[in-house]
Design a protein around this motif. Sequence first.
Motif, PDB file in Angstrom:
ATOM      1  N   PRO A  71       0.811  -1.225   0.000  1.00 22.45           N
ATOM      2  CA  PRO A  71       0.000   0.000   0.000  1.00 22.45           C
ATOM      3  C   PRO A  71       0.839   1.267   0.000  1.00 22.45           C
ATOM      4  O   PRO A  71       0.340   2.348  -0.312  1.00 22.45           O
ATOM      5  CB  PRO A  71      -0.815  -0.119   1.285  1.00 22.45           C
ATOM      6  N   GLY A  72       2.137   1.148   0.346  1.00 21.87           N
ATOM      7  CA  GLY A  72       2.983   2.334   0.383  1.00 21.87           C
ATOM      8  C   GLY A  72       2.705   3.167   1.615  1.00 21.87           C
ATOM      9  O   GLY A  72       2.326   2.652   2.671  1.00 21.87           O
ATOM     10  N   MET A  73       2.883   4.470   1.481  1.00 19.79           N
ATOM     11  CA  MET A  73       2.655   5.350   2.618  1.00 19.79           C
ATOM     12  C   MET A  73       1.166   5.455   2.915  1.00 19.79           C
ATOM     13  O   MET A  73       0.364   5.752   2.031  1.00 19.79           O
ATOM     14  CB  MET A  73       3.223   6.746   2.339  1.00 19.79           C
ATOM     15  N   GLN A  74       0.804   5.201   4.164  1.00 18.59           N
ATOM     16  CA  GLN A  74      -0.574   5.322   4.602  1.00 18.59           C
ATOM     17  C   GLN A  74      -0.564   5.922   6.001  1.00 18.59           C
ATOM     18  O   GLN A  74      -0.454   5.214   7.001  1.00 18.59           O
ATOM     19  CB  GLN A  74      -1.267   3.955   4.610  1.00 18.59           C
ATOM     20  N   VAL A  75      -0.634   7.235   6.078  1.00 15.13           N
ATOM     21  CA  VAL A  75      -0.617   7.943   7.358  1.00 15.13           C
ATOM     22  C   VAL A  75      -1.979   8.593   7.551  1.00 15.13           C
ATOM     23  O   VAL A  75      -2.321   9.557   6.858  1.00 15.13           O
ATOM     24  CB  VAL A  75       0.506   8.999   7.409  1.00 15.13           C
ATOM     25  N   PRO A  76      -2.806   8.069   8.470  1.00 11.87           N
ATOM     26  CA  PRO A  76      -4.167   8.581   8.663  1.00 11.87           C
ATOM     27  C   PRO A  76      -4.172  10.025   9.161  1.00 11.87           C
ATOM     28  O   PRO A  76      -3.131  10.569   9.566  1.00 11.87           O
ATOM     29  CB  PRO A  76      -4.750   7.632   9.731  1.00 11.87           C
ATOM     30  N   GLY A  92       8.631   8.532  -6.438  1.00 19.28           N
ATOM     31  CA  GLY A  92       7.275   8.250  -5.994  1.00 19.28           C
ATOM     32  C   GLY A  92       6.395   9.486  -5.920  1.00 19.28           C
ATOM     33  O   GLY A  92       6.765  10.578  -6.380  1.00 19.28           O
ATOM     34  N   GLU A  93       5.226   9.310  -5.321  1.00 17.01           N
ATOM     35  CA  GLU A  93       4.244  10.372  -5.161  1.00 17.01           C
ATOM     36  C   GLU A  93       3.582  10.227  -3.798  1.00 17.01           C
ATOM     37  O   GLU A  93       3.434   9.114  -3.289  1.00 17.01           O
ATOM     38  CB  GLU A  93       3.161  10.292  -6.241  1.00 17.01           C
ATOM     39  N   VAL A  94       3.162  11.360  -3.229  1.00 18.33           N
ATOM     40  CA  VAL A  94       2.419  11.365  -1.968  1.00 18.33           C
ATOM     41  C   VAL A  94       1.210  12.278  -2.130  1.00 18.33           C
ATOM     42  O   VAL A  94       1.343  13.434  -2.557  1.00 18.33           O
ATOM     43  CB  VAL A  94       3.292  11.837  -0.791  1.00 18.33           C
ATOM     44  N   LEU A  95       0.046  11.750  -1.796  1.00 16.16           N
ATOM     45  CA  LEU A  95      -1.190  12.527  -1.842  1.00 16.16           C
ATOM     46  C   LEU A  95      -1.427  13.163  -0.475  1.00 16.16           C
ATOM     47  O   LEU A  95      -1.553  12.464   0.531  1.00 16.16           O
ATOM     48  CB  LEU A  95      -2.362  11.627  -2.223  1.00 16.16           C
ATOM     49  N   HIS A  96      -1.491  14.486  -0.460  1.00 14.95           N
ATOM     50  CA  HIS A  96      -1.677  15.260   0.773  1.00 14.95           C
ATOM     51  C   HIS A  96      -3.111  15.779   0.847  1.00 14.95           C
ATOM     52  O   HIS A  96      -3.620  16.368  -0.108  1.00 14.95           O
ATOM     53  CB  HIS A  96      -0.695  16.446   0.787  1.00 14.95           C
ATOM     54  N   LEU A 103      -5.839  19.562  -1.305  1.00 15.52           N
ATOM     55  CA  LEU A 103      -5.686  18.230  -1.865  1.00 15.52           C
ATOM     56  C   LEU A 103      -4.653  18.334  -2.976  1.00 15.52           C
ATOM     57  O   LEU A 103      -4.921  18.931  -4.019  1.00 15.52           O
ATOM     58  CB  LEU A 103      -7.019  17.716  -2.406  1.00 15.52           C
ATOM     59  N   ARG A 104      -3.464  17.800  -2.749  1.00 11.53           N
ATOM     60  CA  ARG A 104      -2.373  17.927  -3.711  1.00 11.53           C
ATOM     61  C   ARG A 104      -1.576  16.635  -3.776  1.00 11.53           C
ATOM     62  O   ARG A 104      -1.343  15.979  -2.768  1.00 11.53           O
ATOM     63  CB  ARG A 104      -1.411  19.057  -3.302  1.00 11.53           C
ATOM     64  N   THR A 105      -1.117  16.298  -4.988  1.00 15.47           N
ATOM     65  CA  THR A 105      -0.179  15.201  -5.165  1.00 15.47           C
ATOM     66  C   THR A 105       1.214  15.794  -5.287  1.00 15.47           C
ATOM     67  O   THR A 105       1.472  16.622  -6.167  1.00 15.47           O
ATOM     68  CB  THR A 105      -0.512  14.376  -6.413  1.00 15.47           C
ATOM     69  N   ILE A 106       2.098  15.388  -4.393  1.00 13.13           N
ATOM     70  CA  ILE A 106       3.469  15.892  -4.363  1.00 13.13           C
ATOM     71  C   ILE A 106       4.364  14.903  -5.085  1.00 13.13           C
ATOM     72  O   ILE A 106       4.327  13.693  -4.823  1.00 13.13           O
ATOM     73  CB  ILE A 106       3.935  16.097  -2.910  1.00 13.13           C
ATOM     74  N   PHE A 133       8.577   2.712  -6.711  1.00 13.86           N
ATOM     75  CA  PHE A 133       9.513   3.073  -5.645  1.00 13.86           C
ATOM     76  C   PHE A 133       9.077   4.347  -4.926  1.00 13.86           C
ATOM     77  O   PHE A 133       8.506   5.261  -5.538  1.00 13.86           O
ATOM     78  CB  PHE A 133      10.928   3.251  -6.210  1.00 13.86           C
ATOM     79  N   LEU A 134       9.368   4.378  -3.630  1.00 12.50           N
ATOM     80  CA  LEU A 134       9.097   5.548  -2.795  1.00 12.50           C
ATOM     81  C   LEU A 134      10.364   5.895  -2.035  1.00 12.50           C
ATOM     82  O   LEU A 134      10.934   5.049  -1.328  1.00 12.50           O
ATOM     83  CB  LEU A 134       7.960   5.249  -1.824  1.00 12.50           C
TER      84      LEU A 134
END
Length: 321
Positions: A71-76, A92-96, A103-106, A133-134
């Motif tokens: 699942p990769g990064m999953q920070v509630p 990789g990418e992180v959805l903030h 709401l942004r994809t970094i 990859f992350l």
Amino acid sequence: MSNLDREPVPSVCGGRGFVVAEPVRELLSPRRVRLGESTEVRRLLPNLGRRMVGAWCFVDHYGPDDIADEPGMQVPPHPHMGLQTVSWLHEGEVLHRDSTGSLRTIRPRQLGLMTSGRAISHSEESPRPHQRFLHGAQLWVALPDTHRHVEPHFEHHPELPVVTAPGLRATLILGEVDGARSPGTTYTPIVGADLALGRGADVRLPLDPDFEYAVLAMSGESRVDGVPVLPGSMLYLGCGRTELPLRAESDAGLMLLGGEPFAEELVMWWNFIGRSQQDIEEARRDWMQGHRFGEVQGYDGARLPAPELPKVPLKPRGNRD
């Protein structure tokens, strides 16, 4: 990114008493911390004996991780107070998402800068689907007392200034290097830069002698002021430098972190920075009761509960043990 430690140790940070006023070479080893089920980070700050570098007060390095079947990064959703978060990716990418509605994809070498001010909550997750990859870093910047109650807001800067020299490409994250300045909002004299070095590069980076500095190794083999720095470790450099020698044995990635020594004394516990135990107690109570920090819309899952406060009093002190 949250500090997901369920038994967080209070960190007493800030104050000039332990800032090294001359150049040094102090190699910091990371502490490994699990974030959720599939992400492990290497925590460089706060570190035993070294709590801050300028206003930088928290540094996690993670990856490169193969998350093709994870699942990769999953920070509630979780809260922050009294600080800025800096999200920085190499792969990789992180959805903030956050409670101001952002709401942004970094993506790699884009700046995600969240100023918590008086109170904010956010979540971070790998998009679905996501890249294989992350690899990146999550950093916090302490806000000075005059600005720690500002309105929360989020900035996304996909284009950042770049300084180049033979074998070097420096991307400005925060602050200024060699005349180039990042558009990211800052509240103290500070600098952050991503340094991409080509194999065989031998350069000298100009520095401000009034700042203290550290270099985080992200990838490759490099020497910082003659010291080999392996990926996932950080070299603290002290103050009093006008330039920094860098040499790359292979293609290498580094992060330069620096700033004017942070004079104020802080209490940092879990995801909060305050000035007293009362600040921390109020923040925890407000989060648990659903006050002040707002709601993160759209995250598929429950928000993080706060850990129990330690039994010992939380006292503000300087930036070392």
